[in-house]
Design a protein around this motif. Structure first.
Motif, PDB file in Angstrom:
ATOM      1  N   HIS A  31       6.848   1.615   0.832  1.00  0.00           N
ATOM      2  CA  HIS A  31       7.677   1.678   2.038  1.00  0.00           C
ATOM      3  C   HIS A  31       6.992   2.385   3.197  1.00  0.00           C
ATOM      4  O   HIS A  31       7.643   3.033   4.013  1.00  0.00           O
ATOM      5  CB  HIS A  31       9.030   2.330   1.744  1.00  0.00           C
ATOM      6  N   ASN A  33       5.308   1.310   6.335  1.00  0.00           N
ATOM      7  CA  ASN A  33       5.195   0.013   7.008  1.00  0.00           C
ATOM      8  C   ASN A  33       4.553   0.095   8.383  1.00  0.00           C
ATOM      9  O   ASN A  33       4.944  -0.602   9.305  1.00  0.00           O
ATOM     10  CB  ASN A  33       6.580  -0.630   7.120  1.00  0.00           C
ATOM     11  N   ASN A  38      -0.483 -10.360   7.166  1.00  0.00           N
ATOM     12  CA  ASN A  38      -1.754 -10.807   6.607  1.00  0.00           C
ATOM     13  C   ASN A  38      -2.581 -11.448   7.722  1.00  0.00           C
ATOM     14  O   ASN A  38      -2.321 -11.226   8.898  1.00  0.00           O
ATOM     15  CB  ASN A  38      -1.523 -11.744   5.417  1.00  0.00           C
ATOM     16  N   GLN A 160      -0.675  -9.285  -1.487  1.00  0.00           N
ATOM     17  CA  GLN A 160       0.752  -9.242  -1.176  1.00  0.00           C
ATOM     18  C   GLN A 160       1.555  -9.669  -2.400  1.00  0.00           C
ATOM     19  O   GLN A 160       2.522  -9.023  -2.785  1.00  0.00           O
ATOM     20  CB  GLN A 160       1.071 -10.176  -0.002  1.00  0.00           C
ATOM     21  N   GLU A 164       3.664  -6.664  -4.361  1.00  0.00           N
ATOM     22  CA  GLU A 164       5.071  -6.730  -4.048  1.00  0.00           C
ATOM     23  C   GLU A 164       5.889  -7.416  -5.122  1.00  0.00           C
ATOM     24  O   GLU A 164       7.052  -7.121  -5.311  1.00  0.00           O
ATOM     25  CB  GLU A 164       5.278  -7.435  -2.710  1.00  0.00           C
ATOM     26  N   GLN A 165       5.305  -8.389  -5.801  1.00  0.00           N
ATOM     27  CA  GLN A 165       6.113  -9.070  -6.815  1.00  0.00           C
ATOM     28  C   GLN A 165       5.374  -9.262  -8.125  1.00  0.00           C
ATOM     29  O   GLN A 165       5.772 -10.086  -8.929  1.00  0.00           O
ATOM     30  CB  GLN A 165       6.656 -10.390  -6.266  1.00  0.00           C
TER      31      GLN A 165
ATOM     32  N   GLN B  24       4.258 -17.689   7.468  1.00  0.00           N
ATOM     33  CA  GLN B  24       3.899 -17.296   6.104  1.00  0.00           C
ATOM     34  C   GLN B  24       3.085 -16.005   6.072  1.00  0.00           C
ATOM     35  O   GLN B  24       2.200 -15.843   5.252  1.00  0.00           O
ATOM     36  CB  GLN B  24       3.119 -18.437   5.406  1.00  0.00           C
ATOM     37  N   CYS B  25       3.387 -15.094   6.998  1.00  0.00           N
ATOM     38  CA  CYS B  25       2.608 -13.866   7.056  1.00  0.00           C
ATOM     39  C   CYS B  25       3.134 -12.813   6.089  1.00  0.00           C
ATOM     40  O   CYS B  25       2.431 -11.848   5.776  1.00  0.00           O
ATOM     41  CB  CYS B  25       2.586 -13.304   8.474  1.00  0.00           C
ATOM     42  N   GLY B  26       4.377 -12.975   5.629  1.00  0.00           N
ATOM     43  CA  GLY B  26       4.897 -12.065   4.615  1.00  0.00           C
ATOM     44  C   GLY B  26       5.356 -10.715   5.135  1.00  0.00           C
ATOM     45  O   GLY B  26       5.637  -9.813   4.351  1.00  0.00           O
ATOM     46  N   GLN B  27       5.456 -10.566   6.458  1.00  0.00           N
ATOM     47  CA  GLN B  27       5.884  -9.268   6.976  1.00  0.00           C
ATOM     48  C   GLN B  27       7.317  -8.954   6.594  1.00  0.00           C
ATOM     49  O   GLN B  27       7.666  -7.795   6.372  1.00  0.00           O
ATOM     50  CB  GLN B  27       5.725  -9.215   8.503  1.00  0.00           C
ATOM     51  N   ALA B  29       8.816  -9.720   3.821  1.00  0.00           N
ATOM     52  CA  ALA B  29       8.827  -9.203   2.450  1.00  0.00           C
ATOM     53  C   ALA B  29       8.286  -7.780   2.409  1.00  0.00           C
ATOM     54  O   ALA B  29       8.732  -6.951   1.623  1.00  0.00           O
ATOM     55  CB  ALA B  29       7.999 -10.111   1.551  1.00  0.00           C
ATOM     56  N   GLN B  30       7.336  -7.495   3.293  1.00  0.00           N
ATOM     57  CA  GLN B  30       6.715  -6.177   3.254  1.00  0.00           C
ATOM     58  C   GLN B  30       7.632  -5.084   3.784  1.00  0.00           C
ATOM     59  O   GLN B  30       7.575  -3.949   3.326  1.00  0.00           O
ATOM     60  CB  GLN B  30       5.401  -6.193   4.047  1.00  0.00           C
ATOM     61  N   VAL B  31       8.498  -5.426   4.763  1.00  0.00           N
ATOM     62  CA  VAL B  31       9.369  -4.389   5.304  1.00  0.00           C
ATOM     63  C   VAL B  31      10.686  -4.280   4.540  1.00  0.00           C
ATOM     64  O   VAL B  31      11.465  -3.371   4.804  1.00  0.00           O
ATOM     65  CB  VAL B  31       9.681  -4.600   6.805  1.00  0.00           C
ATOM     66  N   ILE B  33      13.190  -3.035   2.234  1.00  0.00           N
ATOM     67  CA  ILE B  33      13.230  -1.831   1.400  1.00  0.00           C
ATOM     68  C   ILE B  33      13.947  -2.079   0.081  1.00  0.00           C
ATOM     69  O   ILE B  33      13.843  -1.282  -0.833  1.00  0.00           O
ATOM     70  CB  ILE B  33      13.895  -0.645   2.136  1.00  0.00           C
ATOM     71  N   GLU B  35      13.406  -4.801  -1.683  1.00  0.00           N
ATOM     72  CA  GLU B  35      12.509  -5.687  -2.422  1.00  0.00           C
ATOM     73  C   GLU B  35      13.218  -6.938  -2.935  1.00  0.00           C
ATOM     74  O   GLU B  35      13.021  -7.361  -4.076  1.00  0.00           O
ATOM     75  CB  GLU B  35      11.837  -4.939  -3.572  1.00  0.00           C
ATOM     76  N   ARG B  38      11.004 -12.298  -1.616  1.00  0.00           N
ATOM     77  CA  ARG B  38       9.779 -12.611  -2.332  1.00  0.00           C
ATOM     78  C   ARG B  38       9.086 -13.740  -1.588  1.00  0.00           C
ATOM     79  O   ARG B  38       9.732 -14.635  -1.062  1.00  0.00           O
ATOM     80  CB  ARG B  38      10.072 -13.092  -3.757  1.00  0.00           C
ATOM     81  N   MET B  39       7.765 -13.696  -1.561  1.00  0.00           N
ATOM     82  CA  MET B  39       7.038 -14.813  -0.963  1.00  0.00           C
ATOM     83  C   MET B  39       6.880 -15.900  -2.003  1.00  0.00           C
ATOM     84  O   MET B  39       6.599 -15.626  -3.169  1.00  0.00           O
ATOM     85  CB  MET B  39       5.663 -14.354  -0.487  1.00  0.00           C
ATOM     86  N   GLY B  49       4.170 -19.238   0.367  1.00  0.00           N
ATOM     87  CA  GLY B  49       4.095 -18.111   1.285  1.00  0.00           C
ATOM     88  C   GLY B  49       5.341 -17.896   2.119  1.00  0.00           C
ATOM     89  O   GLY B  49       5.425 -16.918   2.848  1.00  0.00           O
TER      90      GLY B  49
END
Lengths: 284, 156
Positions: A31, A33, A38, A160, A164-165, B24-27, B29-31, B33, B35, B38-39, B49
């Protein structure tokens, strides 16, 4: 101790970027960020970055451009306009893998068999693929399919997916198999002939005749003709002595030839500005 | 079928427009909290993606961080009441409260739009209203799996 040369700094940047895109998903998982995204779209705090091709695709398809994407793509294209395709030689993690494969292949044959350069065909193939992919997306497809050909994006996506998964992507195989193929062929095939992400960067660089390029001063050159160290050093099999004549399609301004020439007369140097004095000298 | 029944993150545009915009940058999914985003894995050139949410595994709590960060506005930055991810369907034959077995208010208590998207009829029986945005929390918490979230993607 000798001062580290340009190749040292370049490798440092390349490995730094490659490591960063392993660490960033890990931080995101915790967390943190500050850095997200990417190689297709990235955000460093308030600063957006974007792959110009990805932006072009969705802009043409949707007639829409957000401020983030505009700024992100403009930064990437601005860098290419000023410095050439330094993204490929200094940043791209696949470029690093491909170069390492090329270096290994060269060490194995101790630099003997030079591959004859194929200068323009690579770009033509790339441009065709770019055009087909773009047209295909605009006419038929619903998703920007050319994004899937971005190997740096796949590189960052692997981590990623993993952090993440907990998914191990098969793209790992792809990213190891392609350098292995290039180890065999020794032509930097993907970078020269396929990578559609580089097309816009190349186009922008061709528009600016004053951009950074390698200049050659024939008076200073002291090497014997047949096996020039600068040509041996070029991972793209170019002839560095001719790079100043026009903006070269393939040259990524990696500086390996400049480094090779550094202790042998310094006939090759980086320089900005339209080509004037040096070309006259080269003709003599 | 169950695997393909995923939701897009909150604020996603209609499916075709979403896919045309998603980088498809995945931001997102990254932010996230929680979770829950999923990509999409694999090599399908049309989907790989892109972000998805499977509420049975991890539902969305409508924090709206993802739609705020999306660089291409594939996820619109809207208030959570307009997230329009899908809508929940309650099967009264499976719900213990509706069957009169025990009084269970799991879905009502956990709903991010409590008392708006889910109300209690006669103070007891959960009813999903048309204010539901389909975050999938109720589906996730329902002990009898009486609730299924239908993605807006499937509605044209």
């Amino acid at each position: 101790m000798r001062r580290p040369g340009i190749k040292f700094w370049r490798r440092l940047v390349q490995f730094g970027v490659a490591t960063a895109f392993v660490v960033i998903p890990l931080l995101n998982h915790l967390h943190i960020n500050v850095l997200t995204g990417n190689f297709l779209a990235f955000r460093a705090g308030p600063l957006p970055l974007a792959d110009p091709l990805a932006v072009l695709q969705i802009t043409l398809k949707n007639f829409y451009l957000s401020a983030d994407l505009l700024v992100g793509a403009a930064i990437a294209l601005g860098l290419a306009a000023a410095m050439g395709t330094v993204f490929c030689s200094w940043i791209c993690p696949f470029g690093l893998l491909s170069e390492l494969a090329q270096d290994a292949a060269r060490r194995r044959t101790s630099g003997q068999d030079r591959v004859a350069p194929q200068r323009r065909t690579g770009f033509a193939v790339k441009l065709t693929l770019f055009g087909l992919g773009l047209a295909g997306f605009l006419v038929f497809s619903t998703t920007p399919v050319l994004n899937q050909l971005s190997l740096p994006a796949w590189y960052s996506r692997i981590f990623q997916f993993y952090f993440e998964q907990r998914h191990i992507s098969l793209a790992v195989v792809l990213l190891l198999a392609l350098p292995a193929v290039e180890f065999g062929f020794r032509r930097r095939l993907w970078c020269r002939c396929i990578c559609p992400q580089s097309v816009l960067l190349i186009c922008v660089k061709l528009l600016n005749p004053a951009q950074l390029k390698v200049r050659f001063d024939a008076h200073k050159c002291i090497c014997a003709k047949p096996r020039d160290p600068c040509r041996q050093a070029c991972s793209l099999s170019l002839d560095p002595k001719t790079l100043a004549e026009a903006v070269d399609v393939a040259c990524n301004n990696c500086g390996d030839c400049v480094a090779a020439c550094k202790r042998r007369g310094r006939a090759l140097r980086f320089g900005f500005g339209p080509h004037a004095r040096d070309s006259g000298d080269a003709g003599v | 079928m169950l695997r393909s029944r995923f939701l897009r993150p909150p604020g996603a545009r209609p499916e075709e427009e979403f896919l045309a915009r998603c980088l498809q940058c995945g931001q997102c999914a990254q932010v996230c909290i929680f979770e829950c985003i999923r990509m999409r894995t694999g090599f399908n050139p049309f989907l790989s993606g892109t972000p998805e949410i499977s509420p049975r595994q991890a539902p969305c709590f409508l924090c709206m961080r993802c739609s705020a960060i999306c660089p291409s506005d594939a996820l619109e930055d809207v208030p959570k009441e307009k997230a329009k991810m899908g809508f929940a369907r309650l099967n009264r034959d499976k719900c213990t409260t509706w069957k009169g077995l025990i009084i269970c208010r799991s879905c009502f208590e956990r709903c991010p739009l409590k008392a708006t998207a889910i109300v209690l009829e006669r103070g007891l029986y959960p009813v999903i209203t048309d204010q539901c945005v389909g975050c999938g929390v109720c589906e996730h918490v329902c002990p009898r799996r009486a609730i299924v979230t239908i993605p807006t993607r499937f509605v044209t």
